[in-house]
Design a protein around this motif. Sequence first.
Motif, PDB file in Angstrom:
ATOM      1  N   LYS A 146       8.668 -24.008  21.129  1.00  0.00           N
ATOM      2  CA  LYS A 146       8.553 -22.696  20.508  1.00  0.00           C
ATOM      3  C   LYS A 146       7.338 -21.929  21.032  1.00  0.00           C
ATOM      4  O   LYS A 146       6.229 -22.449  21.023  1.00  0.00           O
ATOM      5  CB  LYS A 146       8.451 -22.836  18.991  1.00  0.00           C
ATOM      6  N   GLY A 147       7.591 -20.735  21.473  1.00  0.00           N
ATOM      7  CA  GLY A 147       6.516 -19.866  21.936  1.00  0.00           C
ATOM      8  C   GLY A 147       6.277 -19.908  23.437  1.00  0.00           C
ATOM      9  O   GLY A 147       5.702 -18.972  23.998  1.00  0.00           O
ATOM     10  N   SER A 203      -2.068 -24.520  21.183  1.00  0.00           N
ATOM     11  CA  SER A 203      -1.073 -23.970  20.233  1.00  0.00           C
ATOM     12  C   SER A 203      -1.291 -22.468  20.055  1.00  0.00           C
ATOM     13  O   SER A 203      -1.313 -21.949  18.940  1.00  0.00           O
ATOM     14  CB  SER A 203      -1.176 -24.689  18.883  1.00  0.00           C
ATOM     15  N   ALA A 205       0.466 -19.946  20.431  1.00  0.00           N
ATOM     16  CA  ALA A 205       1.527 -19.160  19.783  1.00  0.00           C
ATOM     17  C   ALA A 205       1.271 -18.991  18.295  1.00  0.00           C
ATOM     18  O   ALA A 205       1.777 -18.040  17.674  1.00  0.00           O
ATOM     19  CB  ALA A 205       2.889 -19.809  20.018  1.00  0.00           C
ATOM     20  N   ASP A 206       0.462 -19.878  17.719  1.00  0.00           N
ATOM     21  CA  ASP A 206       0.141 -19.765  16.291  1.00  0.00           C
ATOM     22  C   ASP A 206      -0.708 -18.526  15.996  1.00  0.00           C
ATOM     23  O   ASP A 206      -0.831 -18.117  14.835  1.00  0.00           O
ATOM     24  CB  ASP A 206      -0.612 -21.013  15.813  1.00  0.00           C
ATOM     25  N   ALA A 209       2.662 -13.444  15.735  1.00  0.00           N
ATOM     26  CA  ALA A 209       3.810 -13.450  14.831  1.00  0.00           C
ATOM     27  C   ALA A 209       4.926 -14.292  15.457  1.00  0.00           C
ATOM     28  O   ALA A 209       4.836 -14.719  16.610  1.00  0.00           O
ATOM     29  CB  ALA A 209       4.283 -12.022  14.579  1.00  0.00           C
ATOM     30  N   GLU A 210       5.992 -14.499  14.691  1.00  0.00           N
ATOM     31  CA  GLU A 210       7.092 -15.328  15.195  1.00  0.00           C
ATOM     32  C   GLU A 210       7.659 -14.763  16.485  1.00  0.00           C
ATOM     33  O   GLU A 210       8.010 -15.506  17.412  1.00  0.00           O
ATOM     34  CB  GLU A 210       8.188 -15.437  14.131  1.00  0.00           C
ATOM     35  N   GLU A 211       7.745 -13.437  16.536  1.00  0.00           N
ATOM     36  CA  GLU A 211       8.136 -12.763  17.776  1.00  0.00           C
ATOM     37  C   GLU A 211       6.925 -11.996  18.286  1.00  0.00           C
ATOM     38  O   GLU A 211       6.347 -11.187  17.561  1.00  0.00           O
ATOM     39  CB  GLU A 211       9.298 -11.800  17.532  1.00  0.00           C
ATOM     40  N   PHE A 212       6.531 -12.262  19.516  1.00  0.00           N
ATOM     41  CA  PHE A 212       5.384 -11.558  20.088  1.00  0.00           C
ATOM     42  C   PHE A 212       5.709 -11.130  21.512  1.00  0.00           C
ATOM     43  O   PHE A 212       6.641 -11.644  22.148  1.00  0.00           O
ATOM     44  CB  PHE A 212       4.123 -12.425  20.038  1.00  0.00           C
ATOM     45  N   ASP A 216       0.717  -8.039  22.534  1.00  0.00           N
ATOM     46  CA  ASP A 216       0.026  -8.926  21.598  1.00  0.00           C
ATOM     47  C   ASP A 216      -0.884  -9.909  22.336  1.00  0.00           C
ATOM     48  O   ASP A 216      -2.023 -10.152  21.933  1.00  0.00           O
ATOM     49  CB  ASP A 216       1.054  -9.700  20.761  1.00  0.00           C
TER      50      ASP A 216
END
Length: 246
Positions: A146-147, A203, A205-206, A209-212, A216
Amino acid sequence: MEEAKSQSLEEDFEGQATHTGPKGVINDWRKFKLESQDSDSIPPSKKEILRQMSSPQSRNGKDSKERVSRKMSIQEYELIHKEKEDENCLRKYRRQCMQDMHQKLSFGPRYGFVYELETGEQFLETIEKEQKITTIVVHIYEDGIKGCDALNSSLTCLAAEYPIVKFCKIKASNTGAGDRFSLDVLPTLLIYKGGELISNFISVADQFAEEFFAGDVESFLNEYGLLPEREVHALEHTKIEEEDIE
């Protein structure tokens, strides 16, 4: 009152070529105009006026007092108000300034895309052999995490906007140090300069937001001062300063 106006007018004519304000730029332009024109194409009297207007003069002594008190000559008035001729010369001077700015911004190597590093050896070689002035952003990733895909897409956009920054990516399994980059710390961003690690974000991506998107990631890196000024911003700033001169 008249003496004060004369003093103000005189000050508008003075200024050194190293000034960066509007009056300094105008004086630079006058000097450029004098030096760039064929010596046979401008009358000696007007050449002398241009020389006086583009060169700083002492504010002390008899010469200064005479220049303050005298009225503007007809030749000076005509020279200053030749709008069409002046505009063409000023436009030429502006183009030269823009070219100089572009050359300064283009100093050093240029990249423009994300490099895929295949092995740990390539990773180390990139860090150790790149020029010391170059900022290197390395994304440690793995497929399906994810990310990672979103960050790769964002870095692709940023690489085009910051061509003097070298953006790279490498799979954690190809680094030769997979134990250091377990799946729970991905995606990871490592930033190097001069062969030294200057920032690392695990990490990462933390932080979003969930979509970046690229904007960003850009804002995040700018918060830590890790990106240079974008070239388009610098050129637009130069254009605004030029418009202020008119």
